[in-house]
Each structure stands twice: as C-alpha cells, then as structure tokens.
Design a protein around this motif. Structure first.
Motif, PDB file in Angstrom:
ATOM      1  N   VAL A 183       0.847  -1.202   0.000  1.00 44.09           N
ATOM      2  CA  VAL A 183       0.000   0.000   0.000  1.00 44.09           C
ATOM      3  C   VAL A 183       0.880   1.248   0.000  1.00 44.09           C
ATOM      4  O   VAL A 183       1.909   1.295   0.687  1.00 44.09           O
ATOM      5  CB  VAL A 183      -0.925   0.011   1.252  1.00 44.09           C
ATOM      6  N   GLY A 184       0.455   2.239  -0.767  1.00 43.08           N
ATOM      7  CA  GLY A 184       1.117   3.545  -0.743  1.00 43.08           C
ATOM      8  C   GLY A 184       0.152   4.589  -0.211  1.00 43.08           C
ATOM      9  O   GLY A 184      -1.032   4.556  -0.540  1.00 43.08           O
ATOM     10  N   VAL A 185       0.639   5.476   0.644  1.00 45.42           N
ATOM     11  CA  VAL A 185      -0.180   6.594   1.123  1.00 45.42           C
ATOM     12  C   VAL A 185       0.509   7.868   0.678  1.00 45.42           C
ATOM     13  O   VAL A 185       1.696   8.071   0.974  1.00 45.42           O
ATOM     14  CB  VAL A 185      -0.311   6.592   2.673  1.00 45.42           C
ATOM     15  N   ILE A 186      -0.214   8.716  -0.042  1.00 48.19           N
ATOM     16  CA  ILE A 186       0.341  10.027  -0.397  1.00 48.19           C
ATOM     17  C   ILE A 186      -0.259  11.050   0.554  1.00 48.19           C
ATOM     18  O   ILE A 186      -1.482  11.174   0.655  1.00 48.19           O
ATOM     19  CB  ILE A 186       0.042  10.411  -1.860  1.00 48.19           C
ATOM     20  N   GLY A 187       0.598  11.782   1.265  1.00 48.67           N
ATOM     21  CA  GLY A 187       0.132  12.786   2.228  1.00 48.67           C
ATOM     22  C   GLY A 187       0.672  12.491   3.608  1.00 48.67           C
ATOM     23  O   GLY A 187       0.975  11.335   3.937  1.00 48.67           O
ATOM     24  N   ALA A 188       0.809  13.563   4.389  1.00 49.66           N
ATOM     25  CA  ALA A 188       1.327  13.418   5.756  1.00 49.66           C
ATOM     26  C   ALA A 188       0.632  14.412   6.674  1.00 49.66           C
ATOM     27  O   ALA A 188       1.233  14.945   7.603  1.00 49.66           O
ATOM     28  CB  ALA A 188       2.839  13.636   5.762  1.00 49.66           C
ATOM     29  N   GLY A 189      -0.660  14.679   6.393  1.00 51.01           N
ATOM     30  CA  GLY A 189      -1.449  15.559   7.258  1.00 51.01           C
ATOM     31  C   GLY A 189      -2.213  14.727   8.280  1.00 51.01           C
ATOM     32  O   GLY A 189      -1.940  13.523   8.456  1.00 51.01           O
ATOM     33  N   SER A 190      -3.202  15.339   8.935  1.00 51.02           N
ATOM     34  CA  SER A 190      -3.957  14.659  10.001  1.00 51.02           C
ATOM     35  C   SER A 190      -4.532  13.327   9.539  1.00 51.02           C
ATOM     36  O   SER A 190      -4.489  12.342  10.279  1.00 51.02           O
ATOM     37  CB  SER A 190      -5.122  15.529  10.463  1.00 51.02           C
ATOM     38  N   VAL A 196      -2.130   5.866   8.822  1.00 50.29           N
ATOM     39  CA  VAL A 196      -0.900   5.086   8.619  1.00 50.29           C
ATOM     40  C   VAL A 196      -0.699   3.969   9.661  1.00 50.29           C
ATOM     41  O   VAL A 196      -0.447   2.817   9.287  1.00 50.29           O
ATOM     42  CB  VAL A 196       0.320   6.062   8.536  1.00 50.29           C
ATOM     43  N   PRO A 197      -0.842   4.247  10.968  1.00 43.38           N
ATOM     44  CA  PRO A 197      -0.603   3.146  11.928  1.00 43.38           C
ATOM     45  C   PRO A 197      -1.570   1.980  11.750  1.00 43.38           C
ATOM     46  O   PRO A 197      -1.198   0.822  11.967  1.00 43.38           O
ATOM     47  CB  PRO A 197      -0.818   3.812  13.298  1.00 43.38           C
ATOM     48  N   THR A 207       4.191   2.136   2.176  1.00 45.20           N
ATOM     49  CA  THR A 207       5.119   3.215   1.844  1.00 45.20           C
ATOM     50  C   THR A 207       4.366   4.534   1.957  1.00 45.20           C
ATOM     51  O   THR A 207       3.304   4.699   1.354  1.00 45.20           O
ATOM     52  CB  THR A 207       5.649   3.058   0.396  1.00 45.20           C
ATOM     53  N   VAL A 208       4.901   5.449   2.754  1.00 49.33           N
ATOM     54  CA  VAL A 208       4.272   6.765   2.916  1.00 49.33           C
ATOM     55  C   VAL A 208       5.078   7.768   2.099  1.00 49.33           C
ATOM     56  O   VAL A 208       6.301   7.889   2.280  1.00 49.33           O
ATOM     57  CB  VAL A 208       4.228   7.186   4.405  1.00 49.33           C
ATOM     58  N   PHE A 209       4.380   8.467   1.206  1.00 45.91           N
ATOM     59  CA  PHE A 209       5.021   9.459   0.354  1.00 45.91           C
ATOM     60  C   PHE A 209       4.758  10.837   0.964  1.00 45.91           C
ATOM     61  O   PHE A 209       3.632  11.322   0.928  1.00 45.91           O
ATOM     62  CB  PHE A 209       4.469   9.375  -1.073  1.00 45.91           C
ATOM     63  N   GLU A 349       5.961   5.959  15.939  1.00 46.65           N
ATOM     64  CA  GLU A 349       6.397   4.594  16.269  1.00 46.65           C
ATOM     65  C   GLU A 349       6.233   3.664  15.069  1.00 46.65           C
ATOM     66  O   GLU A 349       7.003   2.704  14.907  1.00 46.65           O
ATOM     67  CB  GLU A 349       5.558   4.032  17.438  1.00 46.65           C
ATOM     68  N   THR A 350       5.244   3.947  14.217  1.00 40.71           N
ATOM     69  CA  THR A 350       4.974   3.061  13.070  1.00 40.71           C
ATOM     70  C   THR A 350       6.192   2.952  12.149  1.00 40.71           C
ATOM     71  O   THR A 350       6.392   1.932  11.492  1.00 40.71           O
ATOM     72  CB  THR A 350       3.741   3.588  12.299  1.00 40.71           C
ATOM     73  N   TYR A 351       7.000   4.025  12.114  1.00 40.13           N
ATOM     74  CA  TYR A 351       8.172   3.987  11.222  1.00 40.13           C
ATOM     75  C   TYR A 351       9.275   3.076  11.749  1.00 40.13           C
ATOM     76  O   TYR A 351      10.274   2.840  11.058  1.00 40.13           O
ATOM     77  CB  TYR A 351       8.688   5.411  10.961  1.00 40.13           C
ATOM     78  N   ASN A 352       9.095   2.521  12.960  1.00 44.37           N
ATOM     79  CA  ASN A 352      10.080   1.546  13.452  1.00 44.37           C
ATOM     80  C   ASN A 352       9.762   0.134  12.969  1.00 44.37           C
ATOM     81  O   ASN A 352      10.516  -0.783  13.210  1.00 44.37           O
ATOM     82  CB  ASN A 352      10.130   1.575  14.994  1.00 44.37           C
ATOM     83  N   ARG A 353       8.623  -0.009  12.285  1.00 45.32           N
ATOM     84  CA  ARG A 353       8.283  -1.335  11.736  1.00 45.32           C
ATOM     85  C   ARG A 353       9.128  -1.589  10.486  1.00 45.32           C
ATOM     86  O   ARG A 353       9.363  -0.682   9.694  1.00 45.32           O
ATOM     87  CB  ARG A 353       6.795  -1.373  11.328  1.00 45.32           C
ATOM     88  N   GLU A 354       9.508  -2.829  10.327  1.00 44.42           N
ATOM     89  CA  GLU A 354      10.332  -3.190   9.157  1.00 44.42           C
ATOM     90  C   GLU A 354       9.554  -3.058   7.861  1.00 44.42           C
ATOM     91  O   GLU A 354      10.131  -2.849   6.799  1.00 44.42           O
ATOM     92  CB  GLU A 354      10.790  -4.637   9.292  1.00 44.42           C
ATOM     93  N   ASP A 355       8.225  -3.223   7.955  1.00 42.28           N
ATOM     94  CA  ASP A 355       7.422  -3.228   6.728  1.00 42.28           C
ATOM     95  C   ASP A 355       6.850  -1.840   6.388  1.00 42.28           C
ATOM     96  O   ASP A 355       5.969  -1.710   5.557  1.00 42.28           O
ATOM     97  CB  ASP A 355       6.289  -4.269   6.836  1.00 42.28           C
ATOM     98  N   VAL A 356       7.345  -0.811   7.064  1.00 45.85           N
ATOM     99  CA  VAL A 356       6.866   0.556   6.780  1.00 45.85           C
ATOM    100  C   VAL A 356       8.052   1.438   6.405  1.00 45.85           C
ATOM    101  O   VAL A 356       9.110   1.389   7.042  1.00 45.85           O
ATOM    102  CB  VAL A 356       6.145   1.155   8.019  1.00 45.85           C
TER     103      VAL A 356
END
Ligand code: NAP
Length: 551
Positions: A183-190, A196-197, A207-209, A349-356
């Motif tokens: 899955v890809g997420v575009i955006g980093a707002g609220s 994402v988590p 993948t967060v863009f 914390e989600t960015y500490n996952r290996e799959d993110v």
C-alpha cells in the motif's frame, strides 16, 4: 432508487448540509416555528463524519467537549466510550441526535445543492439540487462544512494506476481490507497520520510518500473512566461556559482540565531550558492539540515557537530509530502550529516497523504514477493500492462549488475571486438572508467546531427573533462593515505566526486559490464578545430591510 424531485415548494428556510451545523440549525428553526428543508449530498446525516471513514479516523478534540451543549438531557444520556471518539462513534452520535429530535423528516438525502439564486422582487432564495429539486425560501443557511471538498492532487499518471485507489475523505462504506497488500499513502497531514498506523497493521508493506512533514502530538487515547465522566457531567454547564468563553488561547473549546485553560508560562523566552522542557513534557503527556497552548507566546514569537518546535523534534528523534527517517519527519520549513497540528496514536512509532517506509518527496519527488506503482526520481515502488490523503479545498470549496448569486445576480465566486469576504464570517454583503455557518472570517477551524456551530446558529436565531419583533424580513451585511471586518481578520492573523505556515488555512494547498488567511485567529471568547456587542448595538454593521413582498 429514483427520487421524486420537489417542485417549487416554499419553505421558511433552506439549509444546505446535514452535518452538525445543519442538524442544529434545523432543530433551532423548527423550535422557532419555522418550516425548514435540509438538502444533504450523503445518504445519511453526519457531514464530515459521514464521509471520512478512512482507517483510524477519530476526532482530535476530546469526546466530552466535542458534543452538543444545547440539550442537557442529550449530554447526560449520551455515553462516549473513549477519550477521543472514533468516526463510527461520532457518526452514531449524529444519527442519535437526528433521531432523538426527529430531524430526519425535514431532510432530503442524496441531493447536492447546485445553485442558490436570490430573487429580489419576492425576496426569496431559489435553490436547485442536482436531482432537480426546486425550492424557495426567504432564508438560506449554508451548513456546508469547512473541510468537505476533497483536493485531488494533480500528479502525472494518477489515472494510469491499475490497482485500487482510495481518497481518505471518500472512503468506501464497506471498508477496505489491505491484508497482504503493498500500500502507498500520499500525504502526511492529520488524515494520513491517523490512517498510517492502522494500515500498517494490515498491509504487507506500507510506503508513505511525504512532501512536507507535520508536527504531531500524541493523543494518549484511552477508554473514558466512568468516575471522571460522572464528575465532568455533573459540572457540564461550567465546562461549556468555559469553552464558549474560550478562556484559553489559540484553539478555543478543546480543554478538559482547569489548568489547560491558561498557558503554564506566558513566554518561552523567560524560561530556562529545564523549565521549558518540563512544561512541554507535561503538556506532551496530557496530549492533544492543546499542547500548543502550553506556552503563551508559541503562536506569536518566532523564537518561542522555535523552542517549542525543537522540543517536538527531540521527541521525534527519540521515538524514530532510523536517523534519516527521523530527520525527514521533523518539520523545519514552517513554525509549529501554523499548519494545523496533528494528534496521533502511534504515528512516529509506526516507522520503526520493518514493513513501513517513508519516502521523502523533497529529496526524491514523484515523477509519475504508473500502472503498478509510483516512479520517483530514484526508483520504482510497486503498489497494489494507493491512498490519497491529500486534504481539502478548505472553507470556501463547498460554497464556491455551488452557483450562489445574490443581489443583481452577483456571483459569490466573483465576489470572492480575490479571497473570501464576509462580515463576522457570517454574511457576505450583497447576499441578503444568506447565512454562512462557521464561514471564513470566523474562528471555525481554529476552534472546537461544535462550539462555533452552536454560537453561529444561536446568533442567527437571536437575529431572526429581533427581525420578527421589528417586522422586518431582510438582513444583510453592510459593505463597510464587511470591509472593516476583513481588514480586522487580516490584522489579527498578521499579529500571529499563522500566515507563515503555507497551510490550507491560507488556501496554499490548492493551486491558484487566493492566499488569504481565512479563519479568525483571536479565539472563540473574544469573537463571541464581538458578536454579542454587535447584537446589543442594534446589529451594528448589518442592514435591516423590509422584503419587497410587503411593498
Ligand atoms: P492536509 O492536512 O491538507 O494534508 C494533505 C497532505 O497531502 C499534505 O501532507 C500534503 O503535502 C499532501 N499532498 C497534497 N498534494 C500532494 C501532492 N501533489 N504530492 C504529494 N503530497 C501531496 O489534509 P488532511 O490530512 O486531510 O487534513 C486536513 C484537515 O482536516 C486537518 O488539518 C484537520 O483540520 C482536519 N482533520 C481532522 C481530523 C481529526 O479531527 N482528527 C482528522 C483528519 C483531518 P504538503 O503539506 O506538502 O502540501
């Protein structure tokens, strides 16, 4: 099922939208003996909470305060389960309000208002929906919400993507199962920060863009303690009074504990490093958007703001293990709070996952979206599903999407071509009897929306009562009062750091939209006082007139 359009039916008032603003407006108008019709695009009530069903969607104001105050019975009987309610729970609340007060019978669903034209000779608003309904009323209330028009990004190749594509704010009602998907997420707002988590727990790879990072404060969400709720409910009237008067700075109407109503220190600049750290830590532990209220000059002084931002940067670096990802998540291009602060549960914390993984679009921009993923300047990232959490055409989007025409056929779109103009954020000069609930120029999105909705609707109802007593049928903003108010809104914003944020508050997220700071930044308390003062002084700045129907 085909709907039978209403033809030229006459009402006392037409309300556009059946979110919290539309529901409360209908309740009050009906209580005043007026016959109102509500048109709503969705097939149910709830507005923003009807549409925004993305995983993890919840309110960033606490449940006990993000609720109606107009009925003591309602506030006592409704039981919130968590500190920050989820979207399904808030939607259930909106449905409960609609049912409890028997509001649905005046609402027509799945009808989007296409136009509202003011017909001067009879003094009527003529409203047409996309389903062919035609209705007329002397009064029209826009309860269209501040964040209701999704902003679809103009990214090359977007339509080439062959996988599933979702817009956070138009989420499928049946939900989405991302199990085993890339899955890809575009955006980093609220929206992204909440989604994402949860998506990470389902997807095989996420993948967060991110183009611009946002500041986020932990929600510290938890089940509500029944004893605390009971105590809070015993003193509900006092809590409501404090929220309405907005004793706090900045975000009006989100405080829970008495200490949150005033900053812990007036200025960051007068504090030692240890003192500043202790206060920030304490408010970080309380959690939520009121973190911005911890230090009195956070939104006024760049230096103070930087100190508070540095604290959050330290927090991000502490939480996120990979130093490159941590740096990319630290916002440095704007002062903290000038883009709407986010409230999260386990985002960093989600960015500490290996799959993110975070892809920083500032270093590796998207070149184009392709059939099976996203091509950045560095690599091809294969995706099965793509989530766009790319925000909204805020505050003016829903109003300008309709063809609204006032006196002499003037279009609201033309009047607002250089940015929105409305006296008190309530009425645009030249558009008689057209009220904007939480419109641009009012505290709206800088406040607890329900507090501001109730205040606007109450103001409108008082005004209608005055008109009835005086035997006048029309009210409109005077051009001079509008001019002065717009200047005042700008002046107040300019005294803060808000305009430095390049945010949706300014329209900066929509290409070609005029850059005007839209909400009123003085807070709900001062704004309420101004409105009370206007009403007490013969509705200063408004012009009353008899409808030509009586001529
Ligand atoms: P947003 O804050 O406007 O965020 C949109 C995101 O999409 C930004 O990160 C933006 O990046 C990115 N974006 C837009 N176009 C892009 C493009 N072409 N390429 C790459 N990235 C792009 O929208 P939102 O997250 O939906 O939130 C909007 C508001 O809704 C919030 O501020 C809040 O007021 C409300 N909201 C509230 C809650 C809640 O109560 N909990 C939840 C969700 C939303 P840039 O910053 O670089 O433009």
């Amino acid at each position: 099922m085909a709907k039978t359009p209403e033809q030229d039916e006459r009402f006392d008032a037409i309300i556009v939208g059946a979110g919290f603003a539309g529901l409360y407006a209908l309740y009050r108008l009906r209580g005043a003996g007026l016959r109102a019709r509500v048109y709503e695009a969705g097939d149910n009530v709830g507005g923003t909470w009807y549409w925004n069903r993305y995983p993890g969607a919840r309110c960033d104001a606490e449940s006990l305060v993000y609720s109606f105050s107009f009925s003591e019975a309602l506030e006592q009987e409704w039981e919130w389960s968590e500190r920050y309610a989820t979207q399904p729970e808030i939607l259930r609340y909106a449905e409960h309000v609609a049912d409890r007060f028997d509001l649905r019978r005046d609402i027509r669903f799945e009808r989007r208002v296409a136009s509202a034209h003011f017909d001067e000779i009879p003094g009527l608003w003529r409203v047409v929906t996309d389903q062919g309904d035609r209705a007329q009323a002397p009064l029209c209330l826009m309860a269209t919400g501040c964040l209701s028009v999704p902003q679809i990004p103009d990214i090359p190749g977007l339509d080439d993507f062959a996988g599933q594509r979702y817009q956070a704010s138009l989420w499928p009602h049946e939900g989405v199962d991302f199990e085993g998907q890339r899955v890809g997420v575009i955006g980093a707002g609220s929206s992204a920060i909440q989604a994402v988590p949860i998506i990470a727990e389902q997807a095989s790879r996420l993948t967060v863009f991110q183009r611009t990072p946002n500041f986020s404060v932990p929600a510290h969400n938890a089940a509500l303690d029944p004893e605390f709720v009971e105590e809070f409910k015993t003193h509900y009237r006092e809590h409501r009074r404090l929220h309405q008067r907005g004793l706090a700075s900045g975000f009006g109407g989100v405080e829970i504990q008495p200490k949150e109503f005033a900053p812990a220190a007036p200025s960051a600049l007068a504090l030692s490093d240890e003192q500043l750290d202790r206060i920030c830590e304490e408010w970080w532990e309380i959690g939520g958007a009121r973190f911005l209220g911890a230090i009195g000059d956070t939104m006024i002084s760049e230096e103070a703001n930087q100190l508070v931002a540095d604290f959050v940067h330290r927090k991000i670096r502490e939480i996120v293990k990979d130093p490159i990802t941590a740096e990319a998540l630290c916002p440095t291009s704007y002062p903290i709070g000038t883009k709407r602060i986010c409230v999260d549960t386990g985002y960093y914390e989600t960015y500490n996952r290996e799959d993110v993984r975070l892809v920083d679009l500032q270093t590796t921009p998207i070149e184009r979206i392709v059939r099976d993923g996203i091509q950045t300047t560095e690599e091809h990232i294969p995706l099965d599903s793509l989530v766009l959490a790319t925000g909204f055409d805020a505050m003016t989007g829903a109003l300008l999407r309709m063809d609204i025409r006032g006196r002499n056929g003037q279009r609201l779109r033309d009047k607002w071509s250089a940015g929105p103009r409305a006296y008190l954020g309530l009425m645009a000069a030249g558009f008689p009897n057209l009220f904007l609930i939480t419109g641009p120029g009012s505290p709206s999105v800088l406040s607890n929306m329900i507090v501001s909705i109730e205040q606007h609707v109450d103001f409108i109802m008082d005004c209608l009562e005055t008109m009835k007593i005086r035997g006048v049928e029309q009210i409109e903003a005077s051009p001079e009062a509008e001019e002065q108010w717009v200047a005042h809104v700008n002046e107040v914003a300019a005294a803060t750091l808000f305009p430095k944020g390049g945010s949706w508050y300014l329209g900066a997220n929509v290409p070609g939209k005029p850059r005007v700071f839209m909400p009123y930044a003085a807070g709900v308390g001062p704004y309420r006082k101004i409105c009370e003062d206007v009403a007490a002084n013969d509705y200063r700045g408004f012009i009353f007139g008899a409808s030509s129907r009586d001529a």
